[in-house]
Design a protein around this motif. Sequence first.
Motif, short mmCIF file in Angstrom:
data_model
loop_
_atom_site.label_atom_id
_atom_site.label_comp_id
_atom_site.label_asym_id
_atom_site.label_seq_id
_atom_site.Cartn_x
_atom_site.Cartn_y
_atom_site.Cartn_z
N SER A 2 44.75 17.92 14.37
CA SER A 2 45.83 18.54 14.64
C SER A 2 46.27 19.43 13.36
O SER A 2 46.16 18.94 12.22
N ARG A 3 46.57 20.87 13.79
CA ARG A 3 46.95 21.77 12.65
C ARG A 3 48.22 22.31 13.20
O ARG A 3 48.48 22.70 14.36
N LEU A 4 48.75 22.80 12.30
CA LEU A 4 50.13 23.69 12.44
C LEU A 4 50.14 25.04 11.57
O LEU A 4 49.64 24.87 10.56
N TYR A 12 46.94 20.79 7.92
CA TYR A 12 46.58 19.57 8.74
C TYR A 12 47.48 18.63 8.87
O TYR A 12 48.27 18.38 7.82
N TYR A 13 47.66 17.93 10.04
CA TYR A 13 48.74 16.96 10.12
C TYR A 13 48.38 15.99 10.98
O TYR A 13 47.48 16.12 11.99
N GLU A 14 48.85 14.70 10.94
CA GLU A 14 48.51 13.60 11.76
C GLU A 14 50.01 12.99 12.39
O GLU A 14 51.00 13.06 11.36
N GLU A 15 50.14 12.54 13.88
CA GLU A 15 51.47 12.16 14.12
C GLU A 15 51.16 10.84 14.86
O GLU A 15 50.14 10.90 15.84
N TYR A 51 50.81 14.97 6.44
CA TYR A 51 50.26 16.33 6.41
C TYR A 51 49.62 16.34 4.98
O TYR A 51 49.83 15.79 3.96
N LEU A 84 57.64 20.55 14.70
CA LEU A 84 57.58 19.33 15.50
C LEU A 84 58.90 18.81 15.98
O LEU A 84 58.94 17.59 16.76
#
Length: 272
Positions: A2-4, A12-15, A51, A84
């Motif tokens: 996932s990217r923002l 790059y981030y993870e949730e 992230y 987010l």
Amino acid sequence: MSRLSVNGVDLYYEERGEGIPILGVHGTPSSAVMWADAAEELALHGRCIIYDRRGFHRSAPPAPFATLDLVDHVDDAAGVLAALHAGPAVVIGRSTGGLIAIELARRFPDKVKALVLLEPALFTIDPEADAWARSLRLRVLERSAGQPGLAAETVIRESLGDATWESLPEDLREMFAGTGHAVLAEINGHGMDLSEDALELDEDKLEGIRRPTLIVSAEESPEACRLVNARLSGALPFTRTVLVTGGHIINPAHPAVLDFVDGIAASKDAWA
């Protein structure tokens, strides 16, 4: 993956998980890679977001940044939470990430419900710690001159010891080496812990951070880290402290942290 897009950069981030937002901010040199196991555990207690900060690992641009400033990282953290729809959050910052968390709470108090500071790198708060950081800065610049890939290795060897570096798996050493440009960009930037003009916060500014704060120290960390934590525990208005075993790379999902997060989630006002 996932990217923002935040503040003109691709992060790059993870949730994972749900409930109270929890934002993890990694140190320097590092990446969200180092938070993967902790994020799994934190996700059992809330909505965990981690992230790679701008310039680091999976958030590194094709051409490295020449400089990275504290304001960049703080604005990015705020931007991640906004994009987010995840604030106010419990913000967990380790080392340089703790410095970013402190300034995030000061500049964007509406986005922070509580702070967990894992030996934050606000070295200017103590004269001995400040001298230690300035010496480290010079050694990193000297040993990585013309060889950016040595910057991260030098930070780790000089601050945490040769054994710490040599104990890392080869893939992590390669990841750290790849962050060298970002390490040097922060050193050449403004307001970061190893910048020439590192952030300075007086007691009045720290007193204004009116958020519940857990300050975590480790038994085997550099003395400079414990000096910083001792000063912060007396300056921030709503703190509790804990000493854990091990060294500076403190587990963001340590039981003391999880207990604190659960307490914040259960509190209606969170001391705010």
